[in-house]
Design an enzyme around this catalytic site. Structure first.
Site, PDB file in Angstrom:
ATOM      1  N   TRP A   1      50.925  62.816  -1.874  1.00  0.00           N
ATOM      2  CA  TRP A   1      50.380  63.830  -2.796  1.00  0.00           C
ATOM      3  C   TRP A   1      50.686  63.477  -4.249  1.00  0.00           C
ATOM      4  O   TRP A   1      49.902  63.732  -5.145  1.00  0.00           O
ATOM      5  CB  TRP A   1      50.940  65.216  -2.475  1.00  0.00           C
ATOM      6  CG  TRP A   1      50.056  65.985  -1.549  1.00  0.00           C
ATOM      7  CD1 TRP A   1      50.192  66.087  -0.191  1.00  0.00           C
ATOM      8  CD2 TRP A   1      48.879  66.740  -1.890  1.00  0.00           C
ATOM      9  NE1 TRP A   1      49.188  66.860   0.327  1.00  0.00           N
ATOM     10  CE2 TRP A   1      48.366  67.277  -0.701  1.00  0.00           C
ATOM     11  CE3 TRP A   1      48.220  67.016  -3.085  1.00  0.00           C
ATOM     12  CZ2 TRP A   1      47.222  68.077  -0.648  1.00  0.00           C
ATOM     13  CZ3 TRP A   1      47.077  67.815  -3.046  1.00  0.00           C
ATOM     14  CH2 TRP A   1      46.587  68.335  -1.842  1.00  0.00           C
TER      15      TRP A   1
ATOM     16  N   ARG B   1      50.969  60.445  -5.523  1.00  0.00           N
ATOM     17  CA  ARG B   1      50.000  59.409  -5.909  1.00  0.00           C
ATOM     18  C   ARG B   1      48.604  60.016  -6.109  1.00  0.00           C
ATOM     19  O   ARG B   1      47.852  59.625  -6.994  1.00  0.00           O
ATOM     20  CB  ARG B   1      49.934  58.320  -4.836  1.00  0.00           C
ATOM     21  CG  ARG B   1      50.850  57.172  -5.100  1.00  0.00           C
ATOM     22  CD  ARG B   1      50.303  56.251  -6.216  1.00  0.00           C
ATOM     23  NE  ARG B   1      49.209  55.408  -5.753  1.00  0.00           N
ATOM     24  CZ  ARG B   1      48.061  55.237  -6.377  1.00  0.00           C
ATOM     25  NH1 ARG B   1      47.828  55.851  -7.508  1.00  0.00           N
ATOM     26  NH2 ARG B   1      47.128  54.466  -5.878  1.00  0.00           N
TER      27      ARG B   1
ATOM     28  N   GLY C   1      45.367  72.080  -5.155  1.00  0.00           N
ATOM     29  CA  GLY C   1      46.725  71.521  -5.274  1.00  0.00           C
ATOM     30  C   GLY C   1      47.418  71.584  -3.930  1.00  0.00           C
ATOM     31  O   GLY C   1      46.952  72.259  -2.999  1.00  0.00           O
TER      32      GLY C   1
ATOM     33  N   GLU D   1      46.092  74.060   5.000  1.00  0.00           N
ATOM     34  CA  GLU D   1      46.156  72.600   4.875  1.00  0.00           C
ATOM     35  C   GLU D   1      47.642  72.245   4.906  1.00  0.00           C
ATOM     36  O   GLU D   1      48.215  71.778   3.925  1.00  0.00           O
ATOM     37  CB  GLU D   1      45.508  72.141   3.555  1.00  0.00           C
ATOM     38  CG  GLU D   1      45.354  70.624   3.428  1.00  0.00           C
ATOM     39  CD  GLU D   1      44.840  70.192   2.045  1.00  0.00           C
ATOM     40  OE1 GLU D   1      44.744  71.041   1.145  1.00  0.00           O
ATOM     41  OE2 GLU D   1      44.545  68.997   1.876  1.00  0.00           O
TER      42      GLU D   1
ATOM     43  N   HIS E   1      39.628  73.350   4.912  1.00  0.00           N
ATOM     44  CA  HIS E   1      40.510  72.690   5.875  1.00  0.00           C
ATOM     45  C   HIS E   1      40.822  73.544   7.110  1.00  0.00           C
ATOM     46  O   HIS E   1      40.408  73.226   8.197  1.00  0.00           O
ATOM     47  CB  HIS E   1      41.823  72.196   5.237  1.00  0.00           C
ATOM     48  CG  HIS E   1      41.601  71.161   4.193  1.00  0.00           C
ATOM     49  ND1 HIS E   1      41.121  69.915   4.498  1.00  0.00           N
ATOM     50  CD2 HIS E   1      41.754  71.185   2.844  1.00  0.00           C
ATOM     51  CE1 HIS E   1      40.987  69.206   3.388  1.00  0.00           C
ATOM     52  NE2 HIS E   1      41.362  69.956   2.368  1.00  0.00           N
TER      53      HIS E   1
ATOM     54  N   ASP F   1      37.664  64.296  -1.053  1.00  0.00           N
ATOM     55  CA  ASP F   1      37.820  63.411  -2.215  1.00  0.00           C
ATOM     56  C   ASP F   1      37.397  61.991  -1.877  1.00  0.00           C
ATOM     57  O   ASP F   1      38.206  61.063  -1.962  1.00  0.00           O
ATOM     58  CB  ASP F   1      39.299  63.403  -2.645  1.00  0.00           C
ATOM     59  CG  ASP F   1      39.815  64.797  -2.911  1.00  0.00           C
ATOM     60  OD1 ASP F   1      39.483  65.349  -3.960  1.00  0.00           O
ATOM     61  OD2 ASP F   1      40.531  65.342  -2.050  1.00  0.00           O
TER      62      ASP F   1
END
Ligand SMILES: *[C@@H]1O[C@H](CO)[C@@H](O)[C@H](O)[C@H]1NC(C)=O
Ligand SMILES: *[C@@H]1O[C@H](CO)[C@@H](O)[C@H](O)[C@H]1NC(C)=O
Ligand SMILES: *[C@@H]1O[C@H](CO)[C@@H](O)[C@H](O)[C@H]1NC(C)=O
Ligand SMILES: *[C@@H]1O[C@H](CO)[C@@H](O)[C@H](O)[C@H]1NC(C)=O
Ligand SMILES: *[C@@H]1O[C@H](CO)[C@@H](O)[C@H](O)[C@H]1NC(C)=O
Ligand SMILES: *[C@@H]1O[C@H](CO)[C@@H](O)[C@H](O)[C@H]1NC(C)=O
Ligand SMILES: [Zn+2]
Length: 503
Positions: free
Chosen positions: A197, A199, A319, A352, A377, A435
């Site tokens: 997370w 990164r 986030g 998630e 999710h 993403d």
């Protein structure tokens, strides 16, 4: 030697003979009926296929069998290692050609293949780079030398840097490395959820300086729509932070500017590609904010909803869920629209997480209590039977993003993803990609492949895919007449796809 069978054994032997000839044991017809019943419950299990679809399905079954037997089985491996195998799979190439309807869960700065950011955007005039003390880079466009930032080298004009080093291949590759999570050995490089997370958020910051430059913001969106369209997607819902965009002289634009920019780009894009239906925006804020800031964010969302009703779909938080604040913490802010008689649809990321019994683990239920339109999710849903029933009864789908869940370390072998259970029981759901640019995946096709092969193996068929693509529009935020029209258009594209795939 005396080998006569002893009497008691003989009796058992005769009993066995008698049994084998009788009707005891399970009734094969009942067994058949149970198998059919189970098949009818799974996603697409009730879909009737026409003659041509049946033909394509048998072709598909052969290709699937081959992918399973040829090995290695891609969904069981990390996507970064599996990608080159998936890219060669004929099942994958069929999925690429398949009209996929809508992508309902993607984030604004993770839509466009990063090669475009590096090869196109960083080669534009006035692009500066600085090198941070964490071995990452940051970018900014500016008409003069920008003010330096803490923990970053002084800004260097990229054009001069490239002239100096002559061969930019390695530099450009390092930029690509900074903009994605892709690595040869993900298990070594990302040992924990928190490290991956971290990164992830770093990569986001690298893109930030490029994408928030006002002219790039528009081009990025246009290029994003183009790449989604190329992957046979006709509608997109984008979760967007709508950060301030900037001009060369440092002037800033507000959210209204970004919304108008989105509107303008979508209009321009659909004028050029008339069979593309458009895009809508789900305004998002980071879940690390406090209650006061959340009130402000929800008020902004209501205002955007009022000013841009066509393109604005609703509101969500983003986030890392485990480190952010739970939905219930925001209950006052989230109750504002209802209190003011305003309709602000919610599209909450929820569940998630792998953490059970925490405040965050309650997000799934709270999302439903706040009448969320969909659940982002819903990875933890299978562990919450009551919430699962509620979501089914309310027909609130979950948006499953297989590659994202794997890269962010909720699950390693996708055959063990909870969606296997949810799809087996026909729970309302859609497949999305979260993403794709950060994972070096296509807009939607790689996630479809992983879901199709990983969650069902040989139990899935063309009906599964058909239901999934119809779901993507059925559960979109489009108003009901547009939704109906969109599904009609999709089904025409679908028939064309079936015919062409049989050639
Ligand atoms: C499948 O269709 C049958 C008969 O129309 C119906 O009873 C059943 O509820 C359906 N199942 C699902 C999962 O939709
Ligand atoms: C970069 O992208 C823009 C807009 O998409 C396009 O007009 C331009 O030709 C591209 N430039 C290069 C060098 O690829
Ligand atoms: C630039 O460097 C890369 C490797 O770093 C090399 O493969 C490539 O051939 C070089 N290009 C030129 C034009 O020298
Ligand atoms: C990010 O860019 C820096 C500077 O070019 C480079 O040293 C670093 O290795 C890159 N990081 C990744 C993960 O590629
Ligand atoms: C919320 O955050 C803002 C901005 O960081 C800060 O100014 C404010 O004091 C915080 N409010 C509370 C109640 O913590
Ligand atoms: C959710 O929807 C129900 C039924 O329409 C309604 O009674 C309730 O007030 C809504 N809750 C919120 C928080 O909007
Ligand atoms: Zn997401």
């Amino acid at each position: 030697m005396h080998t006569l069978t002893p009497r008691p054994l003989m009796r058992i032997w005769m009993l066995f003979l008698w049994c084998a000839s009788c009707n005891c044991g399970p009734d094969p017809r009942k067994r058949e009926a149970l198998i059919r019943l189970e098949a009818s419950r799974r996603t697409g299990g009730n879909m009737t296929l026409n003659e041509r679809e049946e033909l394509l399905d048998s072709k598909l079954q052969t290709l699937m069998q081959h992918d399973i037997e040829a090995g290695p089985f891609s969904p069981s491996m990390h996507f970064f290692k599996a990608k080159r195998f998936i890219d060669q799979s004929p099942v994958f190439s069929l999925i690429q050609k398949m009209p996929k309807g809508a992508a309902l869960h993607v984030h604004d700065f993770a839509m466009v293949d990063v090669d475009w950011l590096v090869k196109n955007v960083t080669y534009r005039e006035n692009c500066y780079v600085c090198f941070t003390d964490e071995q990452t880079v940051q970018f900014i466009f500016s008409s003069g030398q920008p003010a330096s930032r803490p923990r970053c080298s002084s800004w260097t004009l990229l054009r001069s840097l490239r002239e100096k080093i002559k061969n930019s291949t390695e530099l450009d590759n390092s930029f690509i490395g900074n903009l994605t999570l892709f690595t040869e050995d993900p298990d070594r490089d990302y040992p924990t959820q928190d490290s991956v997370w971290k990164r992830f958020e770093q990569a986001f910051l690298v893109a930030y300086g490029l994408v928030t430059y006002a002219p790039v913001f528009k081009d990025y969106l246009y290029e994003g729509l183009r790449q989604f369209y190329e992957d046979n997607i006709m509608f997109v819902e984008i979760r967007a932070l709508l950060p301030a965009t900037y001009e060369l002289d440092g002037r800033l634009h507000d959210k209204d500017w970004s919304m108008r920019a989105c509107q303008e780009v979508v209009r321009r894009f659909t004028a050029h590609y008339p069979d593309f239906l458009g895009a809508r925006v789900i305004f998002t804020v980071h879940r690390g904010i406090n209650a006061t800031e959340a009130v402000k964010a929800v008020e902004e969302a209501m205002e955007l909803q009022r000013n841009f009703p066509n393109i604005m779909a609703g509101f969500d938080f983003v986030g890392q869920e485990d480190l952010g604040r739970p939905l219930w913490y925001f209950k006052d802010a989230l109750s504002l629209p209802e209190g003011r008689g305003v309709n602000l649809p919610y599209f909450f990321h929820a569940g998630e997480t792998d953490s059970q019994g925490t405040d965050v683990d309650q997000n799934l239920m709270d999302a439903l209590l706040f009448n969320t339109t969909r659940i982002g999710h819903g990875f933890a849903l299978a562990r919450h039977p009551v919430v699962k029933e509620m979501s089914r009864k309310m027909d609130v789908p979950i948006e499953i993003c297989p590659i994202s869940n794997q890269v962010l370390k909720l699950v390693s072998d996708l055959r063990n993803h909870p969606a296997t259970v949810l799809m087996a029981e026909g729970h309302p759901l859609v497949i999305s990609s979260d993403d794709p640019a950060l994972f070096r995946a296509t807009a939607l096709s790689h996630d479809y492949y992983e879901a199709f092969m990983g969650f069902g193996g040989m139990s899935f068929n063309l009906g599964t895919l058909k239901e999934l693509v119809i779901n993507s529009l059925r559960y979109s935020s489009l108003p009901s007449q547009r939704k109906k029209d969109a599904i009609d258009v999709l089904l025409i594209k679908w028939d064309k796809f079936v015919v062409e795939s049989l050639l």
